[in-house]
Design a protein around this motif. Structure first.
Motif, PDB file in Angstrom:
ATOM      1  N   ILE B  47     -31.593  48.482  34.268  1.00  0.00           N
ATOM      2  CA  ILE B  47     -32.838  48.226  33.538  1.00  0.00           C
ATOM      3  C   ILE B  47     -33.964  48.973  34.262  1.00  0.00           C
ATOM      4  O   ILE B  47     -34.049  48.929  35.492  1.00  0.00           O
ATOM      5  CB  ILE B  47     -33.190  46.735  33.479  1.00  0.00           C
ATOM      6  N   ASP B  50     -39.113  47.233  33.442  1.00  0.00           N
ATOM      7  CA  ASP B  50     -39.000  45.813  33.083  1.00  0.00           C
ATOM      8  C   ASP B  50     -37.908  45.504  32.066  1.00  0.00           C
ATOM      9  O   ASP B  50     -37.185  44.515  32.217  1.00  0.00           O
ATOM     10  CB  ASP B  50     -40.323  45.260  32.512  1.00  0.00           C
ATOM     11  N   SER B  51     -37.821  46.314  30.989  1.00  0.00           N
ATOM     12  CA  SER B  51     -36.946  45.911  29.889  1.00  0.00           C
ATOM     13  C   SER B  51     -36.220  47.064  29.192  1.00  0.00           C
ATOM     14  O   SER B  51     -35.532  46.825  28.190  1.00  0.00           O
ATOM     15  CB  SER B  51     -37.764  45.146  28.839  1.00  0.00           C
ATOM     16  N   SER B  62     -30.240  42.968  29.496  1.00  0.00           N
ATOM     17  CA  SER B  62     -31.612  43.050  29.045  1.00  0.00           C
ATOM     18  C   SER B  62     -32.538  42.558  30.138  1.00  0.00           C
ATOM     19  O   SER B  62     -32.123  41.850  31.063  1.00  0.00           O
ATOM     20  CB  SER B  62     -31.826  42.226  27.765  1.00  0.00           C
ATOM     21  N   GLY B  63     -33.807  42.949  30.037  1.00  0.00           N
ATOM     22  CA  GLY B  63     -34.781  42.554  31.038  1.00  0.00           C
ATOM     23  C   GLY B  63     -36.042  42.045  30.384  1.00  0.00           C
ATOM     24  O   GLY B  63     -36.375  42.427  29.258  1.00  0.00           O
ATOM     25  N   SER B  64     -36.746  41.173  31.078  1.00  0.00           N
ATOM     26  CA  SER B  64     -37.997  40.633  30.574  1.00  0.00           C
ATOM     27  C   SER B  64     -38.937  40.368  31.741  1.00  0.00           C
ATOM     28  O   SER B  64     -38.512  40.330  32.906  1.00  0.00           O
ATOM     29  CB  SER B  64     -37.765  39.347  29.785  1.00  0.00           C
TER      30      SER B  64
END
Lengths: 118, 109
Positions: B47, B50-51, B62-64
């Motif tokens: 990633i 961030d996302s 996935s990233g958040s």
């Protein structure tokens, strides 16, 4: 295919010096920032140094004044001169390419092991 | 100095969702990146920013980001996802520095 191949690792006594090399291929080397990252056995990743496309260099406090990063674009090569080595510098040293436009690493070499011991 | 904090370990069963957090005061201002590292191998970027997911990385990654915490989520975990995961960021507000979190060992039960 992008390839980064490190060499120059080995056993060195405390206080000694070592020069690591990283041979790059498969991309326009001169257009990318390059970094060295190390990892002691069983430990996490630690940033060691960075060099920009213009030759600007950066170091964390743990190696500043002892390590020197350099590059030779004509030879597609990255170097790390390590002086005044300590036992705490023992680690696998990775050469890594910084992703264009970002401060992260999209390609890594397989690493070269540096052991500082008497 | 700038620090990133990760839990040492996370365990999940196959098919479940794994969430690995990374906390740092500068994360609201700086992007975070995530790497997967399997034993004896170099890290792999999974990633960025961030996302964003690099090409070739499965969609289950996935990233958040929320405030001072970023999260790597692996949906439908597979046995092959067992690895160490590191978050990373960079700070150019003062002297440029790159920082890694301490790493999280993901165990697939």
């Amino acid at each position: 295919e992008v390839q980064l191949v490190e060499s120059g690792g080995g056993l060195v006594q405390p206080g000694g010096s070592l020069r690591l090399s990283c041979a790059a291929s498969g991309f326009t080397f001169s257009s990318y920032d390059m970094h060295w990252v190390r990892q002691a056995t069983g430990k996490g990743l630690e940033w060691v140094s960075a060099i920009g496309t213009a030759g600007d260099t950066y170091y964390p406090g743990s190696v500043k004044g002892r390590f020197t990063i350099s590059r030779e674009n004509a030879k597609n090569s990255l170097y790390l001169q390590m002086n005044s080595l300590r036992a705490g510098d023992t680690a696998v040293y990775y050469c890594a390419r910084a992703r264009s436009g970002g401060s992260c690493y999209d390609y890594w070499g397989q690493g070269t092991l540096v052991t500082v011991s008497s | 100095s700038y620090e990133l904090t990760q839990p040492p370990s996370v365990s999940v069963s196959p098919g479940q969702t794994a969430r690995i957090t990374c906390s740092g005061d500068a994360l609201p201002k700086q992007y975070a990146y995530w790497y997967q590292q399997k034993p004896g191998q170099a890290p792999v970027l999974v990633i960025y920013k961030d996302s964003e997911r690099p090409s070739g990385i499965p969609e289950r990654f996935s990233g958040s980001s929320s405030g001072t915490t970023v999260t790597l989520t692996i949906s439908g975990v597979q046995a092959e996802d067992e690895a160490d995961y590191y978050c990373q960021s960079a700070d150019s507000s003062g002297t440029y520095q790159v920082v890694f979190g301490g790493g999280t060992k993901l165990t697939v039960l």
